[in-house]
Design a protein around this motif. Structure first.
Motif, short mmCIF file in Angstrom:
data_model
loop_
_atom_site.label_atom_id
_atom_site.label_comp_id
_atom_site.label_asym_id
_atom_site.label_seq_id
_atom_site.Cartn_x
_atom_site.Cartn_y
_atom_site.Cartn_z
N LEU A 318 0.83 -1.20 0.00
CA LEU A 318 0.00 0.00 0.00
C LEU A 318 0.87 1.26 0.00
O LEU A 318 0.60 2.23 -0.73
N GLN A 319 1.95 1.26 0.78
CA GLN A 319 2.82 2.43 0.81
C GLN A 319 3.50 2.65 -0.54
O GLN A 319 3.57 3.78 -1.03
N TRP A 320 3.98 1.59 -1.16
CA TRP A 320 4.63 1.73 -2.47
C TRP A 320 3.65 2.27 -3.52
O TRP A 320 4.00 3.14 -4.33
N ILE A 321 2.43 1.76 -3.50
CA ILE A 321 1.43 2.20 -4.49
C ILE A 321 1.10 3.67 -4.28
O ILE A 321 1.08 4.46 -5.24
N MET A 322 0.85 4.06 -3.03
CA MET A 322 0.51 5.47 -2.78
C MET A 322 1.70 6.38 -3.08
O MET A 322 1.52 7.51 -3.56
N ALA A 323 2.91 5.91 -2.83
CA ALA A 323 4.09 6.72 -3.16
C ALA A 323 4.16 6.99 -4.66
O ALA A 323 4.49 8.11 -5.09
N ASN A 324 3.84 5.98 -5.45
CA ASN A 324 3.86 6.18 -6.90
C ASN A 324 2.71 7.07 -7.37
O ASN A 324 2.85 7.78 -8.37
N ASP A 485 11.06 9.61 -2.59
CA ASP A 485 12.26 8.78 -2.75
C ASP A 485 11.85 7.31 -2.79
O ASP A 485 11.29 6.79 -1.82
N LEU A 486 12.12 6.65 -3.91
CA LEU A 486 11.73 5.25 -4.06
C LEU A 486 12.87 4.28 -3.74
O LEU A 486 12.84 3.12 -4.16
N ALA A 487 13.85 4.74 -2.98
CA ALA A 487 14.94 3.84 -2.55
C ALA A 487 14.37 2.78 -1.61
O ALA A 487 13.41 3.01 -0.87
N GLU A 488 14.98 1.58 -1.65
CA GLU A 488 14.48 0.43 -0.90
C GLU A 488 15.34 0.14 0.33
O GLU A 488 16.51 0.48 0.40
N LYS A 489 14.70 -0.53 1.29
CA LYS A 489 15.41 -0.99 2.49
C LYS A 489 14.80 -2.32 2.93
O LYS A 489 13.58 -2.43 3.07
N PRO A 490 15.63 -3.35 3.12
CA PRO A 490 15.07 -4.64 3.54
C PRO A 490 14.78 -4.68 5.03
O PRO A 490 15.62 -4.33 5.85
#
Length: 510
Positions: A318-324, A485-490
């Motif tokens: 949900l966070q990734w989709i809303m960020a986009n 910022d679409l940088a990733e973190k595991p």
């Protein structure tokens, strides 16, 4: 110099012996991989990249050198990584019975799974079928899912209130709390107050986030258990704290069932209590073990699995989709217009309205393709020696499938790094996509084959329903002077390195 000479000599001898035996028995070779040292494997070569998430950049570079099937050695344990979607389909779907087992539990997984009495870790067999069938029939069946529709509307209200009250806070905190509200209700059958839900959330997240510190226990387990005994102690304490929070909820459910039996509850109790996952767990009997019921530890582990699987993955997606949508205002505008054209002034109806919102579904699928919450499926193990891509897969080898890499395959997806929902509409390369991967794997955010995530349908419903309501209720704008910022973190899932902060404006005032 002497040490390096011995290391190189060990590598040479190990390689020579392996080649000799392969030539002698005529078997295909293991998939290729970097040099290794007997007993220590690739550890010295990999340095700090022990967990699957940390190892992903290394695997990308290895793929260019060795191809789409790679062998790494963690201590004496062989792990085979598959980055090719066709080979993944062959293993998980065409040869599903052979590739559907789980690796033998190591200390880190045993702490999670009550000795494999959870769906995700249970060996492929009767217990796994029993637990999975119970979840699907009792909670994920369409009629059960529909019975929680009022609860989803309640949670949307909770989420909207949180966003209004904390407009400058990272949105993911509100997303996670809302999903916990819903999953706690589905798990325990009772609407809890905010304080009680927070207790559950803190206990769950504390243990979940600490899990990354336990992956080292998979390497030379007998030694690492001694070296890192303080980590095991901390993990056990966190597990006990989790049990202390969840068991009162389970016991309250047991008392509720004893008190009410088959009698019809009064109207207030009907509103407060629903059929829950715990109700179904209390009915389970294990035929292979004399028809016994589940123990407290097993029930806690299953409830934990249910809450984590339904909360963290959905919250992350949900966070990734809303960020986009914040980053791509034109896409957000199209979603808002579609919602308005379908529902007008009335409430959003789940099944009927979701079916009509084609562009919204395309946005969800593109979010899952571009940012799958898990970049690997849970490890598989093979039940008998097999072959894949011309390479030998030994019995009980650990198999890992690289979900994120498959979803960026340029042979399937044009400009795979770009966020383009249109690719899932008529004429796009993703038109008519089968997200289960049963016919062909183009992307597999939920896995594929017999071990595919049983909550696939529920997750898709939740994502569509929550995104639709969030976009209908608010306009999501970038914060002035601050780019998304679409940088990733595991973490447990692959999350945004810098959580989404947006300027949220109610649509009525936009």
């Amino acid at each position: 110099m002497v040490i390096w000479f011995l290391i190189l000599l060990s590598i040479f001898l190990a390689t020579t012996i392996l080649l000799f035996f392969h030539a002698k028995n005529g078997k295909p070779p293991l998939p290729p991989g970097p040099p290794f040292i007997p007993f220590f494997g690739n550890l010295l070569w990999l340095r700090r990249s022990v967990s699957l998430q940390n190892i992903e950049p290394v695997l990308r570079s290895l793929r260019a050198r060795y191809g789409p099937v790679i062998t790494l050695r963690f201590g004496s344990r062989k792990s085979i990584f598959v980055a090719d979607r066709s080979l993944a389909h062959r293993a998980l779907v065409s040869q599903g019975a052979t590739f559907s087992d789980r690796p033998a539990p190591v200390p880190s997984t045993q702490l999670f799974s009550a000795d494999s009495y959870v769906i995700s870790s249970a060996p492929y067999g009767p217990l796994w079928r029993l637990l999975r069938r119970n979840l699907i029939a009792e909670i994920l069946h369409p009629s059960r899912v529909k019975s929680f529709s009022a609860s989803r509307r309640w949670v949307v209200g909770v989420l909207s209130d949180h966003l209004r009250a904390q407009p400058d806070a990272p949105a993911v905190e509100s997303f996670r709390f809302a999903m916990f509200c819903l999953l706690v209700l589905m798990c325990f059958g009772e609407k809890l107050d905010e304080e009680a839900i927070k207790k559950v959330e803190i206990a769950q997240r504390g243990f979940l986030l600490y899990a990354s510190k336990l992956t080292v226990l998979s390497i030379l387990p007998k030694i690492s258990r001694l070296v890192f005994r303080n980590r095991i102690k901390t993990a056990n304490e966190l597990r006990q704290r989790e049990k202390e929070v969840l068991m009162p909820l389970i016991r309250a459910r047991i008392e509720f069932r004893k008190r009410n039996g088959d009698q019809k509850n009064d109207e207030e109790e009907e509103k407060r209590f629903l059929h829950s996952y715990v109700d179904s767990l209390l009915e389970i009997r294990i035929p292979e073990e004399g028809g016994r019921a589940l123990t407290e530890d097993e029930m806690v582990a299953l409830c934990t699995e249910f809450l984590n699987a339904g909360t963290d993955t959905t919250t992350t997606a949900l966070q990734w989709i809303m960020a986009n949508l914040v980053k791509n205002q034109e896409i957000q505008r199209r979603v808002a217009e579609e919602i308005e054209s379908v529902v007008g002034e009335r409430e959003i109806e789940e099944e009927e309205d979701m079916e009509k919102m084609k562009f919204l579904k395309a946005v969800i699928l593109e979010g899952l393709r571009r940012h799958p919450p898990g970049h690997f499926v849970l490890p598989h193990a093979v039940t008998e020696e097999s072959e894949i891509g011309g390479y030998r897969v030994p019995k009980e080898a650990v198999m890992n499938f690289m979900v994120a890499e498959m979803a960026l395959d340029e042979e399937v997806w044009k400009e795979p790094m770009e966020f383009k929902p249109e690719r899932f509409l008529e004429g796009g390369e993703g038109e008519g996509l089968d997200v289960t991967g049963s016919r062909e794997i183009k992307m597999m955010p939920f896995g594929a084959g017999r071990r595919i995530c049983p909550g696939l349908g529920l997750a898709m419903l939740h994502l569509q329903f929550f995104v639709a309501n969030l976009v209908r209720e608010f306009q999501w704008l970038p914060v002035e002077g601050k780019e998304v910022d679409l940088a990733e973190k595991p973490e447990f899932t692959v999350v945004m390195k810098n959580p989404l902060v947006a300027h949220i404006v109610p649509r009525t005032k936009a």
